[in-house]
Design an enzyme around this catalytic site. Sequence first.
Site, PDB file in Angstrom:
ATOM      1  N   ASP A  88       0.825  -1.209   0.000  1.00 53.52           N
ATOM      2  CA  ASP A  88       0.000   0.000   0.000  1.00 53.52           C
ATOM      3  C   ASP A  88       0.863   1.266   0.000  1.00 53.52           C
ATOM      4  OD1 ASP A  88      -2.404   1.325   0.137  1.00 53.52           O
ATOM      5  OD2 ASP A  88      -2.627   1.138   2.299  1.00 53.52           O
ATOM      6  N   SER A 145       0.905   5.373  -1.935  1.00 52.65           N
ATOM      7  CA  SER A 145       0.187   6.252  -2.861  1.00 52.65           C
ATOM      8  C   SER A 145       0.996   6.436  -4.145  1.00 52.65           C
ATOM      9  CB  SER A 145      -0.118   7.596  -2.211  1.00 52.65           C
ATOM     10  OG  SER A 145       1.071   8.191  -1.743  1.00 52.65           O
ATOM     11  N   GLY A 169      -4.776  10.046  -6.689  1.00 53.47           N
ATOM     12  CA  GLY A 169      -5.520  11.288  -6.510  1.00 53.47           C
ATOM     13  C   GLY A 169      -6.930  11.248  -7.060  1.00 53.47           C
ATOM     14  N   CYS A 212      -9.421  11.935  -1.616  1.00 49.68           N
ATOM     15  CA  CYS A 212      -8.006  12.202  -1.884  1.00 49.68           C
ATOM     16  C   CYS A 212      -7.752  13.673  -2.132  1.00 49.68           C
ATOM     17  CB  CYS A 212      -7.547  11.479  -3.146  1.00 49.68           C
ATOM     18  SG  CYS A 212      -7.709   9.726  -3.033  1.00 49.68           S
ATOM     19  N   GLY A 227     -10.215   3.697  -7.083  1.00 47.87           N
ATOM     20  CA  GLY A 227     -10.667   5.045  -6.727  1.00 47.87           C
ATOM     21  C   GLY A 227     -11.497   5.698  -7.812  1.00 47.87           C
ATOM     22  N   GLY A 228     -12.364   6.602  -7.369  1.00 46.88           N
ATOM     23  CA  GLY A 228     -13.146   7.394  -8.314  1.00 46.88           C
ATOM     24  C   GLY A 228     -14.404   6.714  -8.811  1.00 46.88           C
ATOM     25  N   SER A 262     -15.410   4.763  -1.162  1.00 43.22           N
ATOM     26  CA  SER A 262     -16.660   5.442  -0.791  1.00 43.22           C
ATOM     27  C   SER A 262     -17.893   4.677  -1.240  1.00 43.22           C
ATOM     28  CB  SER A 262     -16.688   6.854  -1.380  1.00 43.22           C
ATOM     29  OG  SER A 262     -16.759   6.792  -2.778  1.00 43.22           O
ATOM     30  N   GLY A 308      -4.839   8.955   4.172  1.00 40.20           N
ATOM     31  CA  GLY A 308      -3.831  10.012   4.303  1.00 40.20           C
ATOM     32  C   GLY A 308      -4.382  11.214   5.044  1.00 40.20           C
ATOM     33  N   ARG A 365       2.044   4.983   4.230  1.00 43.30           N
ATOM     34  CA  ARG A 365       1.541   4.985   2.859  1.00 43.30           C
ATOM     35  C   ARG A 365       1.905   6.291   2.161  1.00 43.30           C
ATOM     36  NH1 ARG A 365      -2.658   3.346  -0.703  1.00 43.30           N
ATOM     37  NH2 ARG A 365      -3.566   5.156  -1.681  1.00 43.30           N
TER      38      ARG A 365
HETATM   39  P1  XMP Z   1     -12.867   6.091  -3.585  1.00 43.48           P
HETATM   40  O1  XMP Z   1     -13.081   7.096  -4.670  1.00 43.48           O
HETATM   41  O2  XMP Z   1     -13.368   4.743  -3.936  1.00 43.48           O
HETATM   42  O3  XMP Z   1     -11.281   5.975  -3.446  1.00 43.48           O
HETATM   43  O4  XMP Z   1     -13.400   6.576  -2.276  1.00 43.48           O
HETATM   44  C1  XMP Z   1     -10.662   5.041  -2.634  1.00 43.48           C
HETATM   45  C2  XMP Z   1      -9.180   5.059  -2.891  1.00 43.48           C
HETATM   46  O5  XMP Z   1      -8.614   6.333  -2.553  1.00 43.48           O
HETATM   47  C3  XMP Z   1      -7.245   6.145  -2.158  1.00 43.48           C
HETATM   48  N1  XMP Z   1      -7.063   6.812  -0.878  1.00 43.48           N
HETATM   49  C4  XMP Z   1      -6.500   8.018  -0.721  1.00 43.48           C
HETATM   50  N2  XMP Z   1      -5.910   8.840  -1.613  1.00 43.48           N
HETATM   51  N3  XMP Z   1      -5.495  10.398   0.116  1.00 43.48           N
HETATM   52  C5  XMP Z   1      -5.393  10.042  -1.176  1.00 43.48           C
HETATM   53  O6  XMP Z   1      -4.850  10.822  -1.975  1.00 43.48           O
HETATM   54  C6  XMP Z   1      -6.069   9.627   1.073  1.00 43.48           C
HETATM   55  O7  XMP Z   1      -6.160   9.999   2.242  1.00 43.48           O
HETATM   56  C7  XMP Z   1      -6.583   8.369   0.621  1.00 43.48           C
HETATM   57  N4  XMP Z   1      -7.186   7.342   1.282  1.00 43.48           N
HETATM   58  C8  XMP Z   1      -7.450   6.401   0.329  1.00 43.48           C
HETATM   59  C9  XMP Z   1      -6.989   4.660  -2.087  1.00 43.48           C
HETATM   60  O8  XMP Z   1      -6.298   4.294  -3.248  1.00 43.48           O
HETATM   61  C10 XMP Z   1      -8.390   4.092  -2.038  1.00 43.48           C
HETATM   62  O9  XMP Z   1      -8.476   2.762  -2.508  1.00 43.48           O
END
Ligand code: XMP
Length: 489
Positions: free
Chosen positions: A251, A253, A303, A308, A342-343, A365, A392, A404
């Site tokens: 894990d 970033s 990101g 994020c 993510g996203g 999310s 983060g 991370r």
């Molecule tokens: P979603 O959009 O599904 O994204 O909520 C989840 C993913 O976001 C990443 N992640 C972070 N990225 N700061 C970041 O820039 C953070 O604090 C953070 N926490 C999680 C991670 O890849 C996760 O699977």
Amino acid sequence: DGFPAPRLFSQGVSYTYDDVIFLPGYIGFPADAVDLTTRLSRRIPLAIPCVASPMDTVSEAAMAAAMASLGGVAAVHCNTEPHIQASIIRAAKSRRLPFVSSVPFFSPASTPSLSDFAGHDYALVTERGDSLSKLVGIAVAAEISSRVVPVSEYMRPAPRSVSSSFDFEQAASILVDEGLDYASLVSDDGEVIDVITAKDVERIRSYPKLGKPSLGADGKFVVAASIGTREDDKRRLEQLVNAGANAIVVDSSQGNSIYQLDMIKYAKKMYPEVDLIGGNVVTITQAQNLVNAGVDGLRVGMGSGSICTTQEVCAVGRGQATAVFKVASYARDHSVPVIADGGISNSGHIVKALSLGASTVMMGSFLAGSHEAPGTYEHKDGRLVKKYRGMGSLEAMIKGSDARYLGDTLKLKVAQGVVGAVADKGSVLKFIPYTMQAVKQGFQDLGASSLQSAHDLLWSDTLKLEVRTGAAQVEGGIHGLVSYEKKAF
Ligand code: XMP
């Protein structure tokens, strides 16, 4: 008509999922015929392309059991002591039921108060108050005495036990056939694992029928787990492997680092039987380094997550549609599955991620706020919500996740994420099957009867895309209504 992906993504523009739209193909099959089977990593097949993110407000035992029983997988987060992370993996793998209640255990002589039931209707009473001693009774929260008396004075007799190797239908039919309110779940070794209640049976039977679960060679649920890249993560890794983790997610970033490459080489050498997922990456060069070091899966995204702030804080990252396509165009030559991380905020984003070359999507999310996510519901502005926070975020880093974000050696902590809350979504056992049905409909519109055929359309340049203008995006969303109720199922 439209642009093939390699042409669209080579113009020097970073595109997110919402920026692009696919042109429809030819429908020659029903949506139900779409096959979403895929791989998490080189050696781990999945029935659905869904992965729960290793975040402490998303993936613990309940999420891991639910995702595996749906045919997906969860990666248990590492923002806790290694032995606790290992016990979360063991809890998820100790059963074939799609839920983990984590009821408390008491000894007969103990004098618990209502708060010791931690919101559970029942507690198990064993000789020593642990899961390894003999089950002697069950305590019902509603029957707790107002006087301080030992549990033995008001507990009910030990309930009928059900084998932890039973799947949901086997266990449910025992409760229904015998008219039981509850039964204990006990392993073949005699370990008392959990309680299954008539309420659980009724709830889960009201959801869509469970499909093919993700089971490993050991016959148990497939569970992944994350580690960091510090020296002491090597000891964590050992504990996770011993607990039966099927895949390890390293894990970071920004995964293209000496720390991650060293960890990958170490883990591959020590535990060749465990699939290793590296990341995060968004470029071909980053991916090349991780593939050369031996990863079995690539986690893509920087990101793009909903919580994020990496792109704002560090000015580094990439639009997620571009990142997925670019990394996948390299990874496919090496047979390394891509996890689009993510996203994801709707089923259309999943269709886009998979059709741009990903084998699975990783979600934070989208799964947070569910019944299976860690934490308790709270009332906020008249709505029921659960906390969801970036790993983060300052709050999570203070708990320990700052490795991370490579902040562990820095004295000053700078957040790359935020803390928020998401509305109650109900159970993943309900909304993931509906989401997968929507994904199948998207694949049908594209003329792709499976993930493989979607990838064939992509790599043969048959799949055509266009960029949506701002106005086209508005047009593609709900518009022109005074008010509406958005309900998908
Ligand atoms: P979603 O959009 O599904 O994204 O909520 C989840 C993913 O976001 C990443 N992640 C972070 N990225 N700061 C970041 O820039 C953070 O604090 C953070 N926490 C999680 C991670 O890849 C996760 O699977």
